[in-house]
Each structure stands twice: as C-alpha cells, then as structure tokens.
Design an enzyme around this catalytic site. Structure first.
Site, PDB file in Angstrom:
ATOM      1  CB  SER A   1      -0.935  -0.025   1.220  1.00 14.72           C
ATOM      2  OG  SER A   1      -1.773   1.338   1.463  1.00 14.72           O
TER       3      SER A   1
ATOM      4  CE1 TYR B   1      -3.678  -2.629   5.312  1.00 11.30           C
ATOM      5  CE2 TYR B   1      -3.189  -0.254   4.350  1.00 11.30           C
ATOM      6  CZ  TYR B   1      -3.634  -1.875   4.241  1.00 11.30           C
ATOM      7  OH  TYR B   1      -3.820  -2.115   2.984  1.00 11.30           O
TER       8      TYR B   1
END
Length: 272
Positions: free
Chosen positions: A145, A158
């Site tokens: 990501s 995250y």
C-alpha cells in the site's frame, strides 16, 4: 515445459480473485487460498472449467501459523514448481495512534507481515528450483500500500505493516535476485471507509495565515523598515575589495562592511 504455476493468497474475492482470473486466462495452474472455503472452492471450480487449468483450493487463515505452513506444504505436494507467489491476503484497521490497541497491531503484523514472511520462507526452495529451470526466474508479488510509503492519518499501524511488507520484498531482492528469485511490492492506494472520510472532513481546519505582501502591493504603501544585519566577525572570509584582499562577513556584507565593498562595474549601454 510444464505449465506455469502460481499460489495466490486472499483469492476468494477482490484483488486476489481478479489476479487468479487473469492468471487462469493465461493458462497458469493455481493454488488458491483464503479463509472462506465455500467461495474459494467455487472460484477454483469455475476457473478450472472455463480455462482448462488446475485450480486447487486450500483454505487457510493467515493469522494461524499452522495454516500458513500447511498451505506451503500442500502446494509442494501438488506441484514441483512455483513461478509466482502472490501475497495478497491481508487485513486493515484504522484508528488514532494515541488510542490504537496494541493487540490489534499484533494481529495486523501477524496477518500482513508474519504470514508473508513464513510463506515465502517455506516456499523459497521451490522458488529457487523454478528459477534454476527452463524459465530462469521466479517471482514474489506482494500487494502492499502507498500508506506504507507516505503516512496517512489513522493508518499508523496498517501503514507500518505495509512498510514492513515492502521492506521484505526489497531485502529478498538483495539476497535472492542473483539466483533468479525476485520480488515486487505493488503499492496500491488504500481507501478509507466513508465514516472515516466524513470524520476527517468534519474536523475544523486551521485558519490560514495572511499572505506576505508582494512588491506590487507595497508599491503604493509605506515601505517596511529594514533590519540591519549585525556584524559577524566569526563568519569573515577573504574577499577581493578594490584590488586588495579584505575580509568581510558572509554571505552579504553587513552595515559595517558595506562601505568598503566596491560596487560592481557595469558597461555603459550604447545606442545607435
């Protein structure tokens, strides 16, 4: 040459399912893994029927290390090659850094990082074997990501897990690329839930500071008082002044040094 083979985690839906469909359309045999056995087996059966390939469904929970090891062993028993290991399985969780529970951070790292580490480690021998064969290469592809590259609010845990996943791919390249095993981290953009987006938009924004006046705005108004830069003997440097070497402070002369600096000569302009 035997048919190319891939193992795809998180393959029952979303990005993982799309990757599996594309590989099956190109004639790859597949080992598909996800937590939900029903959707996974349905996808495997459909891809086998549509494309004439072998799609094995191996349900596994990436939070359980025994399942991760069993998945690697199941692929090793079914095939003697692995051209692509697609690390797509993962979980997301958002929250302010000040309030984020450490136990949820542990779960994020277990699913997003530890499972990928263990699976790559267990399958590295077959990846090396494939790279040393007729193809000459084997690939590890991790779905990471952009949050792991550039931090975003509410994504401290995250983003940290995805940064670790990207680093794992970079390290694998430094250790194994000479033998044909390479890794790529695909950094996609994470989409925040609608509730989180609404919360961010509802936050009060800081009042912007007034812009500095430009030269055009000051043209008709009073001139600002100029501050006199103090003399800095500690920053003296030799400079050619009027044909002689003289020390003055840098980078621009202060009020004490300015009278001794000869202005630069300019050639007079000529007109015809």
């Amino acid at each position: 040459m035997s048919r190319r083979t891939a193992l795809v985690t998180g393959a029952s839906r979303g990005i993982g399912a799309l990757i599996a469909q594309r590989l099956a359309a190109d004639g790859w045999d597949l080992t598909l893994s996800a937590r939900s056995a029903g959707p996974l087996e349905a996808l495997g059966g459909r891809l086998s029927a549509e494309h004439g390939i072998t799609a094995r469904a191996v349900p596994a929970d990436m939070a359980a290390e025994d399942d991760v090891v069993a998945l690697a062993d199941a692929h090793g028993r079914a095939s003697d090659r692995l051209d692509a290991l697609v690390l797509n399985a993962g979980m997301g969780s958002i929250g302010p850094l000040a309030e984020f529970p450490a136990r949820r951070l542990d779960k994020l790292y277990t699913v997003n990082v530890r499972s990928a580490y263990v699976l790559t480690q267990r399958l590295l021998p077959v990846l090396r074997k494939t790279a040393g064969g007729d193809v000459g290469t084997a690939k590890v592809i991790a779905v990471s990501s952009l949050t792991g590259v550039a931090g975003e609010p509410l994504n401290s845990a995250y983003g940290a897990s995805k940064a670790a996943l990207t680093s794992l791919c970079e390290t694998l390249n430094t250790e194994e690329s000479h033998g044909g095993v390479t890794a790529t981290a695909v950094c996609v953009r994470a989409q925040l839930p609608a509730s989180a987006i609404a919360e961010r938009r509802a936050r009060p924004r800081p009042t912007p500071s007034a812009p500095r006046p430009t030269a055009a705005r000051r043209a008709g108004g009073p001139q600002r008082a100029r501050s006199v830069r103090p003399h800095r003997p500690d920053l003296l440097r030799p400079t050619r002044v009027a044909g002689r070497s003289r020390a003055r402070c840098r980078p621009d002369p202060c009020s004490a040094c300015r009278p001794h600096v000869r202005p630069r000569r300019t050639s007079p302009s000529t007109t015809r």
